[in-house]
Design a protein around this motif. Structure first.
Motif, mmCIF file in Angstrom:
data_model
loop_
_atom_site.group_PDB
_atom_site.id
_atom_site.type_symbol
_atom_site.label_atom_id
_atom_site.label_comp_id
_atom_site.label_asym_id
_atom_site.label_seq_id
_atom_site.Cartn_x
_atom_site.Cartn_y
_atom_site.Cartn_z
ATOM 1 N N ASN A 167 -2.723 5.971 0.416
ATOM 2 C CA ASN A 167 -3.370 4.875 1.162
ATOM 3 C C ASN A 167 -4.107 3.910 0.240
ATOM 4 O OD1 ASN A 167 -2.592 5.684 3.778
ATOM 5 N ND2 ASN A 167 -4.233 7.233 3.811
ATOM 6 N N THR A 168 -3.445 3.431 -0.794
ATOM 7 C CA THR A 168 -4.117 2.587 -1.769
ATOM 8 C C THR A 168 -3.132 1.616 -2.382
ATOM 9 O OG1 THR A 168 -5.504 2.596 -3.767
ATOM 10 C CG2 THR A 168 -3.696 4.179 -3.676
ATOM 11 N N THR A 169 -3.676 0.548 -2.938
ATOM 12 C CA THR A 169 -2.889 -0.374 -3.753
ATOM 13 C C THR A 169 -3.245 -0.230 -5.228
ATOM 14 O OG1 THR A 169 -4.564 -2.105 -3.433
ATOM 15 C CG2 THR A 169 -2.714 -2.048 -1.880
ATOM 16 N N GLN A 170 -4.072 0.756 -5.560
ATOM 17 C CA GLN A 170 -4.519 0.960 -6.934
ATOM 18 C C GLN A 170 -3.664 1.993 -7.647
ATOM 19 O OE1 GLN A 170 -8.551 1.490 -8.173
ATOM 20 N NE2 GLN A 170 -9.374 0.695 -6.242
ATOM 21 N N LEU A 227 -8.282 7.103 -9.061
ATOM 22 C CA LEU A 227 -7.879 5.702 -9.074
ATOM 23 C C LEU A 227 -8.637 4.951 -10.152
ATOM 24 C CD1 LEU A 227 -7.759 5.051 -5.225
ATOM 25 C CD2 LEU A 227 -5.890 5.723 -6.763
ATOM 26 N N THR A 233 -12.068 3.524 -9.183
ATOM 27 C CA THR A 233 -13.067 4.578 -9.048
ATOM 28 C C THR A 233 -13.517 5.070 -10.407
ATOM 29 O OG1 THR A 233 -12.052 5.269 -6.969
ATOM 30 C CG2 THR A 233 -13.498 6.853 -8.062
ATOM 31 N N PHE A 266 -7.951 -2.074 -11.233
ATOM 32 C CA PHE A 266 -7.087 -1.417 -10.265
ATOM 33 C C PHE A 266 -5.801 -0.836 -10.863
ATOM 34 C CE2 PHE A 266 -5.575 -5.764 -10.436
ATOM 35 C CZ PHE A 266 -4.193 -5.644 -10.387
ATOM 36 N N THR A 313 0.837 -1.196 0.000
ATOM 37 C CA THR A 313 0.000 0.000 0.000
ATOM 38 C C THR A 313 0.872 1.245 0.000
ATOM 39 O OG1 THR A 313 -1.706 -1.173 1.243
ATOM 40 C CG2 THR A 313 -1.811 1.237 1.242
#
Length: 840
Positions: free
Chosen positions: A222-225, A241, A244, A252, A216
């Motif tokens: 704060n993402t893994t995308q 992202l 999204t 992703f 992450t």
């Protein structure tokens, strides 16, 4: 969700320099006119059309200068970024360093002298082929700026990139402030990676894709995308992202090398996103300010509806055409030997249009239809396409380049796509050099190793490299490869770009080197054949080659000296050379040689592919240096004949089947391959492949009423020259005739007009109308453009005349008759009669 953070950096360069340059130099592209005076980005512009319109391209006569683009060329699969050329002719070259990092060097375009180098600390995400490192030149109120990717998802930029001493690099993260990035740089650098070319809009905003890997990313990401980001000229970052943007939890990440493309009005950004498998993804249209999703479409194999492939090893990027349509190359599913399709959508991505063949590992180019004098269709632009046909699947190794008509169709010739309708080939060129990696495959040719081609309307030319280590000029007016320049061995070459600078110099890559190609400073040489078409020359034909030496500046004497002609070809896989002699040039700078021994072997082992590199070498004189040029002359071992028959006359709306039979000459030389185009006059009806019996068929129900010739034209493959056949076709249309006369009744001796109206739901019939009484024709009229025919007379006798109108059709219109109507002729004036009798 969408994110916007301020990362404004102090001490930026602002001012009126940009406007001053626009007004002083007339560089309208810098002022937003839409005509580029520079090569700012991948594909030449933010739409990636690869169309260069500001200066006629120079010749491929000479390598003006060259520079290394890979200082550790260890044979690894690598995609290299395209050079950029500013309006001031500074050439920006992305380079892979000796430590497999990246840097950007600036060179003087006229001399190749190094001006400066800036180093990037970019590290790459996981990959197979090394992704392209592609900077961008942006212009705006701030002037001119060079953006290039750095570590941790940051973008670096320098101002005044035309200067020998540009401004110091400025770093900008898109997701936080520079202070926050610096406080946790190690964690950001290990998780966030820029992996696409950078695209700039006309206001200086830049767009790019990024990935998150190895866990992450730190706050505030704060993402893994992964996803897509925007940075404005003041350093304000916005990002979205991938999941999204697509509203799909399976998505992703973005795709390596896929450069974001902008709509012409700058309001929509087209990008691709995908999931854990390359066979699940979308094409998205994002708002260029907020990155909110405006449009989306799930990408599918158009043959079967399977999810299409969006490969990290691909170099395909979205391309926005002049009509706003969006093109994207995708991998087929199943791939059938690394096939693919070029998908096409309306700008709102709601409507999918006809697909093009191949497509997956290149970005198509726009070719204005005016560049192709032989083109007679209705499309305003054509599509330049790579047309690889690999031998490891259902292909035959005869790799081509093609011009496609986006609004006309053909049937795909591959067995993996039975009956599939795709964009029609307007013209194609088979590769030139034998494929030594497939020596046992008859006719196998080196592929056209293209990322983006370069289109030059001023000379009706497309410049494109091949994996054989050469770059070629495809002259679309002649449908011939009229120039070639040797760059290197080429084998294992990556899919590479070609661009044209604002001075007409052509830039391309080969074997870890960038080449600047063009005329010598004072002279150029051109070469031509009296049979230039790649379709027409046969073994034994006499061909005249002419070289012309031309001054590029005036005020100095005309060139003198000699031209030495050499024929370079292949026998099997082995190169051959024939010296055609040395000739003194005439007063107009010309020398010619006539040659009738051009070879084109036709059997395995003796096959030489019929491609001859005709080299013309000018000796030079006291005023001019030596210079040379090379053209490609295609020679076919066999000719062909084409016969065309129709299924016969048919009522309008009913199917008509046309059958073309292509016969080799001599008869035992095999079966021609390729396509047959069916035409009504100059209008293309359709195009279909030849089957194993030499037959191509086309069925249509859309022919209009008429009697006209139809033509079938066989377009050559590498063995058989072109040929055509014709037949007469009748399509009939039913008619209705209504008759009348006026005035009725009419006094004897007065003029009476007989009228008929002939109509059909399928158009205005042509022909004539006879007016009859008792089976006798007493008058005739020709049907006019409104369907009316008349006849006027004053010779009818007193009485009641039952009359009808009979239409006699021409041009396929069927006869018809009206019902009977009466014309009454009364005596002219009153007559008194008295009777007297005498006594009996």
């Amino acid at each position: 969700m969408f994110h916007s953070v301020s990362t404004k950096i102090e001490n930026r360069f602002y001012g009126a320099r940009h406007l001053f340059l626009c007004l002083l130099a007339g560089l309208f592209a810098l002022c937003g006119s839409g005509v580029e005076a520079q090569v700012t980005t991948f594909g030449g512009n933010a739409q990636h059309t690869s169309l260069y319109t500001t200066h006629a391209a120079q010749s491929l006569n000479s390598i003006r200068w060259q520079t290394t683009i890979d200082f550790h060329n260890n044979g690894a699969f690598a995609h290299y970024g395209a050079p950029l050329v500013s309006a001031a002719n500074t050439v920006i070259v992305p380079q892979k360093t000796a430590t497999d990092g990246f840097q950007v060097s600036a060179y003087d375009g006229a001399t190749g002298i190094l001006k400066y180098t800036v180093t990037s600390d970019l590290t790459l995400p996981s990959h197979n082929w090394i992704p392209a490192y592609q900077p961008v030149i942006a212009t705006g109120a701030f002037g001119t700026r060079l953006y290039y990717a750095g570590a941790g998802g940051t973008i670096l930029h320098i101002d005044n990139p035309d200067s020998n001493t540009p401004g110091a690099p400025v770093r900008e993260p898109f997701y936080t402030t520079l202070a926050n990035y610096n406080a946790n740089a190690t964690a950001f650098n290990s998780t966030v990676f820029i992996n696409t070319p950078i695209t700039a809009d006309s206001s200086g905003n830049v767009y790019f894709g990024f990935r998150v890997e190895n866990g992450t990313a730190p706050a505030p990401l704060n993402t893994t995308q992964g996803g897509y980001a925007r940075i404005d000229p003041s350093g304000n970052g916005t990002y979205v992202l991938a999941g999204t943007a697509s509203a799909d939890a399976s998505i992703f990440r973005d795709s390596h090398n896929a450069a974001p493309a902008l709509s012409a009005d700058g309001t929509t950004l087209y990008v691709v996103v995908k999931g854990s498998t390359a066979y699940y993804g979308y094409l998205l249209g994002l708002d260029t300010t907020t990155l909110a999703t405006k449009f989306k479409v799930f990408l599918k194999d158009p043959r079967n509806g399977n999810p299409a492939g969006i490969l990290d090893d691909s170099t395909a990027s979205p391309m926005v055409a002049p009509d706003g349509d969006v093109y994207i190359g995708t991998f087929s599913n199943p791939d059938n030997g690394s096939r693919g399709f070029l998908l096409r959508f309306t700008n709102d991505l709601l409507t999918q249009k006809t697909s093009g063949a191949f497509g997956w590992d290149y970005t198509p180019a726009i070719v204005p239809a005016s560049m192709v004098p032989s083109y007679t269709g209705s499309s305003t632009y054509l599509i330049f396409s790579k047309y690889n046909n690999y031998v490891d699947g259902d292909g035959n190794g005869q790799n081509k380049i093609a011009l496609l008509d986006p609004n006309q169709t053909q049937t795909d010739p591959h067995p993996s796509a039975p009956g599939f309708v795709e964009m029609r080939e307007v013209m194609t060129v088979t590769g030139v050099t034998p494929d030594t990696e497939n020596p046992g495959v008859f006719g196998a040719i080196r592929e056209w190793c293209i990322n983006t081609a370069a289109v030059d309307p001023a000379t009706n030319s497309v410049f494109t490299p091949s994996e054989d280590g050469h770059i070629y000029r495809w002259n679309l007016a002649l449908n011939s490869l009229t120039e070639v320049q040797t760059l290197g061995p080429g084998v294992g070459e990556p899919y590479i770009p070609t661009v044209i600078g604002p001075d007409g110099v052509i830039y391309t890559l080969n074997g870890g080197t960038m080449f600047a190609l063009g005329d010598r400073d004072t002279i150029k040489i051109t070469d031509s054949s009296n049979k230039p078409s790649i379709q027409s020359v046969l073994v034994g034909d006499t061909v005249k080659f002419t070289a012309v030496v031309t001054r590029t500046i005036g005020g100095i004497p005309m060139p003198t000296g000699t031209i030495h002609f050499i024929d370079h070809a292949f026998q099997g896989l082995n190169p051959t050379t024939v010296d055609l002699g040395t000739w003194i040039i005439s007063g107009n700078g010309q020398a010619s040689v006539t040659y009738s021994a051009l070879t084109a072997g036709a059997e395995p082992g003796g096959f030489d592919y019929g491609n001859h590199f005709i080299q013309a070498i000018y000796s030079g004189d006291g005023n001019y240096p030596s210079v040379q040029t090379t053209l490609i002359q295609k020679v076919h071992p066999y000719s062909s004949t084409t016969g065309l028959v129709s299924s016969g006359a048919a009522p309008i709306g009913q199917p008509v089947t046309l059958t073309a039979t292509v016969t080799p000459v001599p008869a035992l030389s095999g079966i021609p391959g390729g396509m047959v185009t069916f035409l009504k006059g100059t209008q293309v009806l359709g195009q279909n492949p030849i089957d194993s019996n030499g037959i191509a068929t086309f069925t249509t129900s859309s022919l209009p009423v008429g009697i006209y010739p139809l033509t079938a034209t066989y377009y050559s493959d590498y063995q058989y020259s072109t040929s055509s056949g014709s037949t007469s076709q009748t399509v009939t249309g039913a008619t209705t005739t209504v008759g009348s006369s006026a005035p009725s009744p009419s006094p004897y001796g007065q003029l009476v007009t007989f009228s008929a109206t002939v109509s059909s739901p399928n158009g205005i019939p042509t022909g004539s109308v006879g007016f009859l009484e008792g089976g006798h024709v007493f008058g005739m009229g020709t049907v006019d453009a409104f369907g009316n025919a008349t006849f006027t007379t004053n010779s009818m006798i007193v009485g009641t005349h039952p009359v009808f109108a009979s239409f006699i059709g021409t041009g396929g219109w069927l006869d018809s008759s009206s019902g009977t109507f009466n014309e009454i002729i009364t005596p002219n004036g009153a007559t008194n009669i008295s009777t007297v009798s005498s006594p009996n």
